[in-house]
Write a protein that holds these residues in place. Structure first.
Motif, PDB file in Angstrom:
ATOM      1  N   GLY A 131       0.795  -1.224   0.000  1.00 37.91           N
ATOM      2  CA  GLY A 131       0.000   0.000   0.000  1.00 37.91           C
ATOM      3  C   GLY A 131       0.824   1.270   0.000  1.00 37.91           C
ATOM      4  N   PHE A 132       2.157   1.142   0.003  1.00 38.75           N
ATOM      5  CA  PHE A 132       3.030   2.320  -0.044  1.00 38.75           C
ATOM      6  C   PHE A 132       3.302   2.653  -1.520  1.00 38.75           C
ATOM      7  CE2 PHE A 132       3.643   0.909   4.235  1.00 38.75           C
ATOM      8  CZ  PHE A 132       3.935   2.039   4.964  1.00 38.75           C
ATOM      9  N   LEU A 133       2.519   3.588  -2.057  1.00 38.78           N
ATOM     10  CA  LEU A 133       2.618   3.925  -3.469  1.00 38.78           C
ATOM     11  C   LEU A 133       3.751   4.910  -3.715  1.00 38.78           C
ATOM     12  CD1 LEU A 133      -1.183   4.330  -4.242  1.00 38.78           C
ATOM     13  CD2 LEU A 133       0.219   2.257  -4.310  1.00 38.78           C
ATOM     14  N   ARG A 134       4.365   4.808  -4.905  1.00 31.76           N
ATOM     15  CA  ARG A 134       5.428   5.756  -5.288  1.00 31.76           C
ATOM     16  C   ARG A 134       4.780   7.067  -5.741  1.00 31.76           C
ATOM     17  NH1 ARG A 134       6.902   1.044  -8.136  1.00 31.76           N
ATOM     18  NH2 ARG A 134       8.726  -0.049  -7.288  1.00 31.76           N
ATOM     19  N   MET A 135       5.203   8.147  -5.110  1.00 37.54           N
ATOM     20  CA  MET A 135       4.666   9.458  -5.460  1.00 37.54           C
ATOM     21  C   MET A 135       5.790  10.484  -5.432  1.00 37.54           C
ATOM     22  SD  MET A 135       1.043   9.326  -3.346  1.00 37.54           S
ATOM     23  CE  MET A 135       0.235  10.465  -4.443  1.00 37.54           C
ATOM     24  N   VAL A 136       5.518  11.659  -6.040  1.00 36.97           N
ATOM     25  CA  VAL A 136       6.520  12.723  -6.132  1.00 36.97           C
ATOM     26  C   VAL A 136       5.967  13.996  -5.514  1.00 36.97           C
ATOM     27  CG1 VAL A 136       7.823  14.202  -7.696  1.00 36.97           C
ATOM     28  CG2 VAL A 136       7.643  11.760  -8.155  1.00 36.97           C
ATOM     29  N   GLU A 137       6.808  14.624  -4.704  1.00 34.83           N
ATOM     30  CA  GLU A 137       6.452  15.913  -4.114  1.00 34.83           C
ATOM     31  C   GLU A 137       7.648  16.839  -4.267  1.00 34.83           C
ATOM     32  OE1 GLU A 137       4.304  16.646  -0.090  1.00 34.83           O
ATOM     33  OE2 GLU A 137       6.453  16.828   0.321  1.00 34.83           O
ATOM     34  N   LEU A 138       7.459  17.924  -5.043  1.00 32.83           N
ATOM     35  CA  LEU A 138       8.530  18.896  -5.264  1.00 32.83           C
ATOM     36  C   LEU A 138       9.804  18.204  -5.747  1.00 32.83           C
ATOM     37  CD1 LEU A 138       7.951  21.083  -2.070  1.00 32.83           C
ATOM     38  CD2 LEU A 138       7.028  21.419  -4.369  1.00 32.83           C
ATOM     39  N   ASN A 139       9.626  17.360  -6.761  1.00 34.78           N
ATOM     40  CA  ASN A 139      10.738  16.650  -7.413  1.00 34.78           C
ATOM     41  C   ASN A 139      11.460  15.671  -6.482  1.00 34.78           C
ATOM     42  OD1 ASN A 139      10.360  17.985  -9.889  1.00 34.78           O
ATOM     43  ND2 ASN A 139      11.590  19.725  -9.184  1.00 34.78           N
ATOM     44  N   GLU A 140      10.817  15.249  -5.432  1.00 32.52           N
ATOM     45  CA  GLU A 140      11.406  14.274  -4.516  1.00 32.52           C
ATOM     46  C   GLU A 140      10.462  13.089  -4.380  1.00 32.52           C
ATOM     47  OE1 GLU A 140      13.666  14.073  -0.168  1.00 32.52           O
ATOM     48  OE2 GLU A 140      12.362  15.763  -0.655  1.00 32.52           O
TER      49      GLU A 140
END
Length: 314
Positions: free
Chosen positions: A175-184
Motif C-alpha cells: 500500500g506504499f505507493l510511489r509518489m513525487v512531491e517537489l521533485n522528490e
C-alpha cells in the motif's frame, strides 16, 4: 722426491679448510667416492619423486575442492529452478476472497524476493526485516502520518529495500505507493491526492506524475483507514513468518562461506608447506652436490699426488 711424508696420514691446515682452500685431510679411495656419488644420485632421485608426489597430491586436492564447489552450485541451481517451476502451494486461510487474493500476491512477490539466484540470503534477511519494521511502525502508529510517508532516497530504504530485487514491489503491494512531491520521491500509504488538488481538471493543475499517480503536494490522512491497517497486518504476518526462515538461511549461507574460505586457506597452507619442504630438499641436495664435488676433487688431487710420488727421480 724430498717430501717423504705419508699421504695417507697427511693433514692440512684447519684455517685453510675453513677458508675453503684446503682439501679433505684423509684421502678417499676412488671406490668410496663412486659409492658416495651413487648414493647421492639415488637420494636426489628419491627427493625428486617425493616432490612430484606432493605436487600431484596438491593438484588432486585443488581439483577435488573445485569439483565439490561446482557440484554444490549445480545442486543449488537445480533446486532453485525446480522451486521456480513448481512453487509450493499456498495454504488458503479464512480471509475474505479480496484479502486472500492480496495475500497471495504478497506471497508471490516474496517467493521471487527469496530466490537465491537474484538476492543473497543476507540481503533477503535485511530486506524482509526492514519491510516488516515499516509495517509494524505504521500499524502501531495509525494516527501518525510520518510513519506512512517515507523518502525513496532514505539511506535504509535505498540500501536494504531498493537494493534488493522485488523489495520495492513488495512495499508497493503493501500500500506504499510511489509518489513525487517537489521533485522528490516518496513511498506513501494513505495519501489524499484528490483532496489536495481541489479540482477535477488534472491537466490544468500542473501535477507531477510518478508510477501512474498524480500529486503536487502530498497530504497523508491523519488517521490510517481501517482497510489499509488490515492489509498492513496481513503483510506483517507474512513477513514475520519469512523472517525466521531468512535468519536460518543466512546462518547456513555464512557457515558455507566460512567453510569454503577455510578450505581455500587450508589448501594455501598446504601448498606453502609443500613449497617450503621442496626448498629444504633442494638445499640439502645442493649441499650434497657440493660435498660430492669436493670429495671428487680431493680424490683426484690425492691420485695425482700419489702418481707423482711413484715417478722415480732421474
Amino acid at each position: 722426491m724430498s717430501d717423504t711424508s705419508d699421504p695417507d696420514s697427511e693433514e692440512y691446515d684447519s684455517d685453510e679448510m675453513e677458508d675453503g682452500v684446503g682439501v679433505a685431510a684423509t684421502v678417499i679411495a676412488p671406490t668410496d667416492v663412486k659409492a658416495t656419488i651413487e648414493e647421492l644420485r639415488r637420494k636426489q632421485l628419491s627427493d625428486a619423486q617425493q616432490v612430484a608426489s606432493v605436487e600431484l597430491a596438491a593438484k588432486k586436492a585443488r581439483a577435488a575442492a573445485a569439483e565439490a564447489a561446482a557440484a554444490r552450485f549445480e545442486a543449488a541451481s537445480r533446486a532453485a529452478a525446480e522451486l521456480a517451476r513448481n512453487p509450493p502451494p499456498i495454504v488458503q486461510g479464512s480471509l475474505p476472497p479480496p484479502l486472500q487474493l492480496y495475500k497471495d500476491k504478497l506471497l508471490g512477490i516474496l517467493r521471487s524476493l527469496k530466490d537465491p539466484m537474484k538476492n543473497t540470503p543476507p540481503l533477503q534477511e535485511q530486506c524482509i526485516n526492514t519491510l516488516r519494521s515499516i509495517c509494524q511502525n505504521a500499524i502501531a502508529n495509525p494516527s501518525d502520518p510520518k510513519f506512512r510517508k517515507i523518502k525513496c532516497l532514505n539511506k535504509t530504504i535505498a540500501s536494504k529495500v531498493s537494493n534488493c530485487l522485488y523489495g520495492e514491489d513488495f512495499l508497493v503491494q503493501c500500500g506504499f505507493l510511489r509518489m513525487v512531491e517537489l521533485n522528490e520521491g516518496f513511498f506513501v500509504c494513505g495519501a489524499e491526492t484528490g483532496a489536495v488538488a481541489g479540482t477535477t481538471d488534472l491537466a490544468s493543475a500542473n501535477f507531477t506524475t510518478f508510477n501512474g499517480k498524480i500529486s503536487k503536494k502530498i497530504e497523508v490522512a491523519v488517521q490510517c483507514p481501517v482497510a489499509i491497517v488490515r492489509r498492513l497486518e496481513i503483510a506483517e504476518d507474512v513477513l514475520g513468518k519469512a523472517s525466521a526462515l531468512a535468519v536460518e538461511k543466512t546462518e547456513r549461507w555464512d557457515r558455507e562461506k566460512h567453510r569454503e574460505k577455510n578450505e581455500v586457506q587450508a589448501q594455501k597452507d598446504r601448498a606453502k608447506e609443500a613449497i617450503k619442504d621442496d626448498k629444504e630438499r633442494r638445499r640439502v641436495a645442493e649441499e650434497r652436490k657440493r660435498y660430492a664435488a669436493t670429495a671428487e676433487a680431493a680424490a683426484a688431487a690425492a691420485a695425482a699426488k700419489t702418481k707423482n710420488e711413484e715417478v722415480p727421480d732421474l
